[in-house]
Design a protein around this motif. Structure first.
Motif, PDB file in Angstrom:
ATOM      1  N   ILE A  53       0.838  -1.205   0.000  1.00  0.00           N
ATOM      2  CA  ILE A  53       0.000   0.000   0.000  1.00  0.00           C
ATOM      3  C   ILE A  53       0.869   1.248   0.000  1.00  0.00           C
ATOM      4  CG2 ILE A  53      -1.650   1.324   1.389  1.00  0.00           C
ATOM      5  CD1 ILE A  53      -2.739  -1.447   2.342  1.00  0.00           C
ATOM      6  N   ALA A  54       1.937   1.232   0.771  1.00  0.00           N
ATOM      7  CA  ALA A  54       2.853   2.380   0.813  1.00  0.00           C
ATOM      8  C   ALA A  54       3.497   2.608  -0.551  1.00  0.00           C
ATOM      9  CB  ALA A  54       3.916   2.158   1.878  1.00  0.00           C
ATOM     10  N   ALA A  55       3.870   1.527  -1.224  1.00  0.00           N
ATOM     11  CA  ALA A  55       4.480   1.666  -2.558  1.00  0.00           C
ATOM     12  C   ALA A  55       3.474   2.237  -3.546  1.00  0.00           C
ATOM     13  CB  ALA A  55       4.999   0.304  -3.033  1.00  0.00           C
ATOM     14  N   LEU A  56       2.249   1.755  -3.501  1.00  0.00           N
ATOM     15  CA  LEU A  56       1.215   2.268  -4.394  1.00  0.00           C
ATOM     16  C   LEU A  56       0.918   3.738  -4.124  1.00  0.00           C
ATOM     17  CD1 LEU A  56      -1.339  -0.691  -4.366  1.00  0.00           C
ATOM     18  CD2 LEU A  56       0.189  -0.030  -6.240  1.00  0.00           C
ATOM     19  N   SER A  57       1.012   4.129  -2.863  1.00  0.00           N
ATOM     20  CA  SER A  57       0.728   5.503  -2.452  1.00  0.00           C
ATOM     21  C   SER A  57       1.946   6.413  -2.553  1.00  0.00           C
ATOM     22  CB  SER A  57       0.225   5.532  -1.010  1.00  0.00           C
ATOM     23  OG  SER A  57      -0.880   4.697  -0.851  1.00  0.00           O
ATOM     24  N   ARG A  58       3.069   5.834  -2.920  1.00  0.00           N
ATOM     25  CA  ARG A  58       4.331   6.576  -3.006  1.00  0.00           C
ATOM     26  C   ARG A  58       4.703   7.174  -1.649  1.00  0.00           C
ATOM     27  NH1 ARG A  58       4.076   4.158  -7.366  1.00  0.00           N
ATOM     28  NH2 ARG A  58       4.226   5.112  -9.396  1.00  0.00           N
ATOM     29  N   LEU A  59       4.503   6.363  -0.589  1.00  0.00           N
ATOM     30  CA  LEU A  59       4.855   6.779   0.763  1.00  0.00           C
ATOM     31  C   LEU A  59       6.056   5.996   1.257  1.00  0.00           C
ATOM     32  CD1 LEU A  59       1.297   6.838   2.373  1.00  0.00           C
ATOM     33  CD2 LEU A  59       2.639   8.813   1.658  1.00  0.00           C
ATOM     34  N   ARG A  60       6.906   6.661   2.003  1.00  0.00           N
ATOM     35  CA  ARG A  60       8.046   5.986   2.612  1.00  0.00           C
ATOM     36  C   ARG A  60       7.706   5.782   4.083  1.00  0.00           C
ATOM     37  NH1 ARG A  60      12.349   8.910   0.745  1.00  0.00           N
ATOM     38  NH2 ARG A  60      11.661  10.599   2.072  1.00  0.00           N
ATOM     39  N   ILE A  61       7.668   4.526   4.510  1.00  0.00           N
ATOM     40  CA  ILE A  61       7.316   4.201   5.888  1.00  0.00           C
ATOM     41  C   ILE A  61       8.490   3.477   6.531  1.00  0.00           C
ATOM     42  CG2 ILE A  61       5.738   2.914   7.368  1.00  0.00           C
ATOM     43  CD1 ILE A  61       3.582   3.290   5.294  1.00  0.00           C
ATOM     44  N   ASP A  62       8.870   3.923   7.721  1.00  0.00           N
ATOM     45  CA  ASP A  62       9.957   3.274   8.452  1.00  0.00           C
ATOM     46  C   ASP A  62       9.546   1.860   8.845  1.00  0.00           C
ATOM     47  OD1 ASP A  62      11.509   5.574   8.334  1.00  0.00           O
ATOM     48  OD2 ASP A  62      10.692   6.355  10.220  1.00  0.00           O
ATOM     49  N   GLU A  63      10.520   0.979   8.902  1.00  0.00           N
ATOM     50  CA  GLU A  63      10.257  -0.421   9.271  1.00  0.00           C
ATOM     51  C   GLU A  63       9.571  -0.518  10.630  1.00  0.00           C
ATOM     52  OE1 GLU A  63      10.795  -3.426   7.730  1.00  0.00           O
ATOM     53  OE2 GLU A  63      11.322  -2.341   5.897  1.00  0.00           O
ATOM     54  N   GLY A  64       9.944   0.341  11.556  1.00  0.00           N
ATOM     55  CA  GLY A  64       9.362   0.305  12.894  1.00  0.00           C
ATOM     56  C   GLY A  64       7.889   0.684  12.923  1.00  0.00           C
ATOM     57  N   ASP A  65       7.428   1.412  11.907  1.00  0.00           N
ATOM     58  CA  ASP A  65       6.035   1.857  11.864  1.00  0.00           C
ATOM     59  C   ASP A  65       5.125   0.892  11.115  1.00  0.00           C
ATOM     60  OD1 ASP A  65       6.612   4.159  13.290  1.00  0.00           O
ATOM     61  OD2 ASP A  65       7.030   5.332  11.485  1.00  0.00           O
ATOM     62  N   LEU A  66       5.687  -0.095  10.444  1.00  0.00           N
ATOM     63  CA  LEU A  66       4.878  -1.011   9.639  1.00  0.00           C
ATOM     64  C   LEU A  66       3.837  -1.747  10.479  1.00  0.00           C
ATOM     65  CD1 LEU A  66       7.573  -2.496   7.225  1.00  0.00           C
ATOM     66  CD2 LEU A  66       5.782  -0.840   6.676  1.00  0.00           C
ATOM     67  N   GLY A  67       4.237  -2.208  11.659  1.00  0.00           N
ATOM     68  CA  GLY A  67       3.303  -2.926  12.534  1.00  0.00           C
ATOM     69  C   GLY A  67       2.168  -2.033  13.011  1.00  0.00           C
ATOM     70  N   THR A  68       2.497  -0.782  13.350  1.00  0.00           N
ATOM     71  CA  THR A  68       1.491   0.166  13.815  1.00  0.00           C
ATOM     72  C   THR A  68       0.465   0.447  12.722  1.00  0.00           C
ATOM     73  OG1 THR A  68       3.109   1.215  15.262  1.00  0.00           O
ATOM     74  CG2 THR A  68       1.133   2.483  14.751  1.00  0.00           C
ATOM     75  N   PHE A  69       0.968   0.700  11.517  1.00  0.00           N
ATOM     76  CA  PHE A  69       0.056   0.976  10.407  1.00  0.00           C
ATOM     77  C   PHE A  69      -0.759  -0.266  10.044  1.00  0.00           C
ATOM     78  CE2 PHE A  69       3.026   4.550   9.434  1.00  0.00           C
ATOM     79  CZ  PHE A  69       2.105   5.567   9.612  1.00  0.00           C
ATOM     80  N   GLY A  70      -0.159  -1.428  10.129  1.00  0.00           N
ATOM     81  CA  GLY A  70      -0.886  -2.667   9.862  1.00  0.00           C
ATOM     82  C   GLY A  70      -2.045  -2.842  10.827  1.00  0.00           C
ATOM     83  N   LYS A  71      -1.803  -2.577  12.110  1.00  0.00           N
ATOM     84  CA  LYS A  71      -2.850  -2.682  13.127  1.00  0.00           C
ATOM     85  C   LYS A  71      -3.958  -1.665  12.871  1.00  0.00           C
ATOM     86  CE  LYS A  71      -4.597  -3.529  17.346  1.00  0.00           C
ATOM     87  NZ  LYS A  71      -6.001  -3.296  17.176  1.00  0.00           N
ATOM     88  N   GLN A  72      -3.571  -0.429  12.547  1.00  0.00           N
ATOM     89  CA  GLN A  72      -4.560   0.614  12.290  1.00  0.00           C
ATOM     90  C   GLN A  72      -5.405   0.285  11.061  1.00  0.00           C
ATOM     91  OE1 GLN A  72      -2.161   4.168  12.085  1.00  0.00           O
ATOM     92  NE2 GLN A  72      -2.112   4.414  14.312  1.00  0.00           N
ATOM     93  N   LEU A  73      -4.776  -0.191  10.000  1.00  0.00           N
ATOM     94  CA  LEU A  73      -5.524  -0.563   8.795  1.00  0.00           C
ATOM     95  C   LEU A  73      -6.446  -1.742   9.069  1.00  0.00           C
ATOM     96  CD1 LEU A  73      -2.734  -0.143   6.085  1.00  0.00           C
ATOM     97  CD2 LEU A  73      -4.809   1.233   6.311  1.00  0.00           C
ATOM     98  N   SER A  74      -6.002  -2.705   9.864  1.00  0.00           N
ATOM     99  CA  SER A  74      -6.847  -3.841  10.246  1.00  0.00           C
ATOM    100  C   SER A  74      -8.073  -3.363  11.021  1.00  0.00           C
ATOM    101  CB  SER A  74      -6.065  -4.846  11.087  1.00  0.00           C
ATOM    102  OG  SER A  74      -5.058  -5.460  10.329  1.00  0.00           O
ATOM    103  N   ASP A  75      -7.876  -2.429  11.947  1.00  0.00           N
ATOM    104  CA  ASP A  75      -8.989  -1.882  12.722  1.00  0.00           C
ATOM    105  C   ASP A  75      -9.997  -1.175  11.820  1.00  0.00           C
ATOM    106  OD1 ASP A  75      -7.844  -2.863  15.029  1.00  0.00           O
ATOM    107  OD2 ASP A  75      -7.003  -0.927  15.672  1.00  0.00           O
ATOM    108  N   ILE A  76      -9.499  -0.447  10.845  1.00  0.00           N
ATOM    109  CA  ILE A  76     -10.392   0.248   9.904  1.00  0.00           C
ATOM    110  C   ILE A  76     -11.210  -0.761   9.111  1.00  0.00           C
ATOM    111  CG2 ILE A  76     -10.446   1.668   7.795  1.00  0.00           C
ATOM    112  CD1 ILE A  76      -7.951   3.150   8.982  1.00  0.00           C
ATOM    113  N   LEU A  77     -10.560  -1.798   8.621  1.00  0.00           N
ATOM    114  CA  LEU A  77     -11.276  -2.817   7.844  1.00  0.00           C
ATOM    115  C   LEU A  77     -12.291  -3.565   8.703  1.00  0.00           C
ATOM    116  CD1 LEU A  77      -8.390  -4.182   5.611  1.00  0.00           C
ATOM    117  CD2 LEU A  77     -10.265  -2.680   4.947  1.00  0.00           C
ATOM    118  N   LEU A  78     -11.968  -3.807   9.964  1.00  0.00           N
ATOM    119  CA  LEU A  78     -12.933  -4.447  10.865  1.00  0.00           C
ATOM    120  C   LEU A  78     -14.154  -3.555  11.069  1.00  0.00           C
ATOM    121  CD1 LEU A  78     -10.623  -6.029  13.608  1.00  0.00           C
ATOM    122  CD2 LEU A  78     -12.115  -7.236  12.000  1.00  0.00           C
ATOM    123  N   TYR A  79     -13.941  -2.270  11.175  1.00  0.00           N
ATOM    124  CA  TYR A  79     -15.050  -1.336  11.345  1.00  0.00           C
ATOM    125  C   TYR A  79     -15.929  -1.323  10.095  1.00  0.00           C
ATOM    126  CZ  TYR A  79     -17.677   2.860  12.455  1.00  0.00           C
ATOM    127  OH  TYR A  79     -18.695   3.747  12.711  1.00  0.00           O
TER     128      TYR A  79
END
Length: 95
Positions: A11-37
């Motif tokens: 998703i970051a590559a498609l969006s042309r966003l650079r995300i630090d490795e340490g933030d990948l888990g946080t963003f994954g959790k947030q995106l999962s929460d959004i999809l659950l909602y």
């Protein structure tokens, strides 16, 4: 639905966003929460409900485009600190 680290990278590559490795888990959790909602919202019965773009009815709020007299030049320039003929005189800002 769980969003994996690889999904976040994709998703970051498609969006042309650079995300630090340490933030990948946080963003994954947030995106999962959004999809659950969204999945929770899909459980609602929306039969007979028309799609809307606004919560309240919106009508054209523009006035009719009618021809009318404009402001007289003397009235428009009456409060101008400086004028040059029929124009506002302003300080020069570009050399």
């Amino acid at each position: 639905m769980s969003v994996t680290t690889e999904d976040v990278k994709h998703i970051a590559a498609l969006s042309r966003l650079r995300i630090d490795e340490g933030d990948l888990g946080t963003f994954g959790k947030q995106l999962s929460d959004i999809l659950l909602y969204v999945e929770k919202l899909n459980e609602l019965n929306t039969d007979g409900i028309e799609p809307t773009s606004h919560v309240i009815p919106v009508i054209n709020v523009f006035r009719e485009d009618t021809e009318r007299n404009s402001l007289a030049i003397e009235d428009a320039l009456s409060n101008a600190p400086e004028r040059h003929g029929n124009f506002y005189k302003v300080p020069k800002i570009i050399e």
